[in-house]
Design a protein around this motif. Structure first.
Motif, PDB file in Angstrom:
ATOM      1  N   GLU A  31       0.837  -1.215   0.000  1.00  0.00           N
ATOM      2  CA  GLU A  31       0.000   0.000   0.000  1.00  0.00           C
ATOM      3  C   GLU A  31       0.868   1.259   0.000  1.00  0.00           C
ATOM      4  N   GLN A  32       1.938   1.208   0.810  1.00  0.00           N
ATOM      5  CA  GLN A  32       2.862   2.349   0.878  1.00  0.00           C
ATOM      6  C   GLN A  32       3.606   2.505  -0.434  1.00  0.00           C
ATOM      7  N   PHE A  34       2.469   1.987  -3.341  1.00  0.00           N
ATOM      8  CA  PHE A  34       1.597   2.763  -4.225  1.00  0.00           C
ATOM      9  C   PHE A  34       1.554   4.227  -3.825  1.00  0.00           C
ATOM     10  N   ASP A  35       1.457   4.487  -2.517  1.00  0.00           N
ATOM     11  CA  ASP A  35       1.395   5.884  -2.052  1.00  0.00           C
ATOM     12  C   ASP A  35       2.641   6.660  -2.468  1.00  0.00           C
ATOM     13  N   PHE A  36       3.809   6.051  -2.219  1.00  0.00           N
ATOM     14  CA  PHE A  36       5.062   6.745  -2.558  1.00  0.00           C
ATOM     15  C   PHE A  36       5.208   6.877  -4.077  1.00  0.00           C
ATOM     16  N   ARG A  38       2.856   7.217  -6.230  1.00  0.00           N
ATOM     17  CA  ARG A  38       1.953   8.296  -6.664  1.00  0.00           C
ATOM     18  C   ARG A  38       2.559   9.647  -6.304  1.00  0.00           C
ATOM     19  N   ARG A  39       2.985   9.765  -5.045  1.00  0.00           N
ATOM     20  CA  ARG A  39       3.558  11.022  -4.549  1.00  0.00           C
ATOM     21  C   ARG A  39       4.775  11.438  -5.384  1.00  0.00           C
ATOM     22  N   ASN A  40       5.578  10.455  -5.795  1.00  0.00           N
ATOM     23  CA  ASN A  40       6.831  10.756  -6.493  1.00  0.00           C
ATOM     24  C   ASN A  40       6.749  10.570  -8.008  1.00  0.00           C
ATOM     25  N   ASP A  80       9.850  10.504   2.612  1.00  0.00           N
ATOM     26  CA  ASP A  80       9.502   9.089   2.359  1.00  0.00           C
ATOM     27  C   ASP A  80      10.163   8.188   3.409  1.00  0.00           C
ATOM     28  N   ASP A  83       8.519   8.632   6.776  1.00  0.00           N
ATOM     29  CA  ASP A  83       7.199   7.986   6.855  1.00  0.00           C
ATOM     30  C   ASP A  83       7.339   6.466   6.926  1.00  0.00           C
TER      31      ASP A  83
END
Ligand code: HPA
Ligand code: ZN
Length: 342
Positions: A31-32, A34-36, A38-40, A80, A83
């Motif tokens: 899940e992370q 994907f989050d990272f 997207r963010r990057n 990143d 987190d």
């Protein structure tokens, strides 16, 4: 009769413990990722979390490493790493973890063009925050990638210079076979001269000879894994006589086929032989569980008693790089916990 498993799980859940073998990049959950990504704005070769998890089928260490280095590419900023670190520390606190000695692989990041300080500053900020907000203490261990050469390890030690007062030690990880500890004799010596602690992965896939080299050439303070040391009686006797801590990782061993079956895991044998074994998660996002999941899996499969579990938790503090006063405080807390449970 072994104890009912839910009672043993509750005992494990509240048992104060430390983690001495955790690769922070290996705590990157899908899940992370994907989050990272997207963010990057990093493209991933997967469309869903399920696709990522389905790809985590390994038959040996290298299968895992290929995908682990790929996953780390989503980590780009100090935020990143902060987190990532905080997510791990929250999980550790929830597992009654009081302290962690955290590995990171700077070369995985500097080789992608990130300055050394990006990972280091992000992780150090998370470590400070975890101590303030969760009461979890930690130390940072810089690992050299053993598939790269010793010059690259020296360059990493040099790049780390401005942060060395906040780094507890150096380690050695990545592809073990064909990369014996002796390949890093000089850089480990240099690290020792700078007052750094030394640890090395040895005997995960590599032969007992690699464990001997870690002890006698690298002069390590702990052995990470060490499973194959049991093939050599003289080595086993040496590890027991010197009280060398082994950071054993049950779910990792199962996922990477270092053991065939959790019921045959050597952890009970290690304790019976007088070895200072500990339980650790290694790369929890990839191997199916955090610290308590590792305690539960090995305890259930091999029938470990409460006394053995408390011994493993004690070993996690006595094998840590905390000072003797801090260790004594944690051991007293374990004693109080065990007394209150029985
Ligand atoms: N072994 C070697 N290198 C690693 C590991 C491991 O279990 N996890 C992350 N890097
Ligand atoms: Zn490891």
């Amino acid at each position: 009769m072994t104890e009912h498993s839910s009672d043993l799980d509750a005992f494990i859940a509240g048992l104060p413990k430390a983690e001495l073998h955790i690769h922070i990049e290996g705590s990157l959950e899908p899940e992370q990722m994907f989050d990272f990504a997207r963010r990057n704005r990093v493209a991933l070769p997967f469309r869903t979390v399920e696709e990522i998890r389905a790809a985590y089928q390994f038959t040996r260490l290298q299968d895992f490493l290929d995908i682990y280095y790929e996953g780390a590419k989503v980590l780009l900023s100090a935020e990143d790493f902060h987190d990532l670190g905080m997510a791990y520390f929250r999980r550790l606190a929830a597992d009654s973890g009081r302290h962690a000695e955290v590995f990171f692989d700077p070369q995985t990041h500097t080789d992608r063009g990130l300055p050394f300080g990006v990972a280091a500053e992000g992780l150090l900020a998370a470590m400070d925050e975890a101590e303030r907000e969760l009461g979890v203490t930690s130390k940072l261990i810089l690992c050299f990638l053993r598939h790269l050469d010793e010059d690259a390890a020296f360059a990493t030690l040099k790049a780390a210079e401005p942060w060395l007062d906040r780094i507890a030690g150096v380690g050695l990880d990545s592809s073990e076979l064909g990369h014996p500890p002796s390949k890093f004799a000089r850089v480990f010596h240099a690290a020792g001269e700078r007052g750094l602690k030394r640890v090395a992965h040895a005997g995960e896939e590599g032969p007992p000879q690699y464990v001997w080299e870690a002890l006698d050439v690298l002069r390590v303070d702990r052995i990470d894994h060490g499973n194959r040391a049991l093939e050599d009686q003289a080595l086993t006797a040496r590890l027991a006589a010197d009280g060398v801590t082994l950071t054993v990782c049950p779910l990792s061993n199962q996922k990477l086929c270092v053991v065939d079956d959790m019921a045959a895991h050597p952890l009970p044998l290690m304790l019976a032989l007088g070895l200072k074994a500990t339980v650790n998660s290694d790369d929890p996002a990839y191997f199916g569980g955090y610290l308590n999941a590792n305690y539960r899996a090995v305890a259930q499969a091999t029938g470990l008693s409460r006394e053995a579990l408390a011994e493993l938790a004690r070993n996690s503090f006595t094998g840590s790089f905390l000072d003797t006063g801090q260790v004594a405080g944690h051991l007293a807390e374990i004693d109080r916990y065990v007394a209150a449970q029985t």
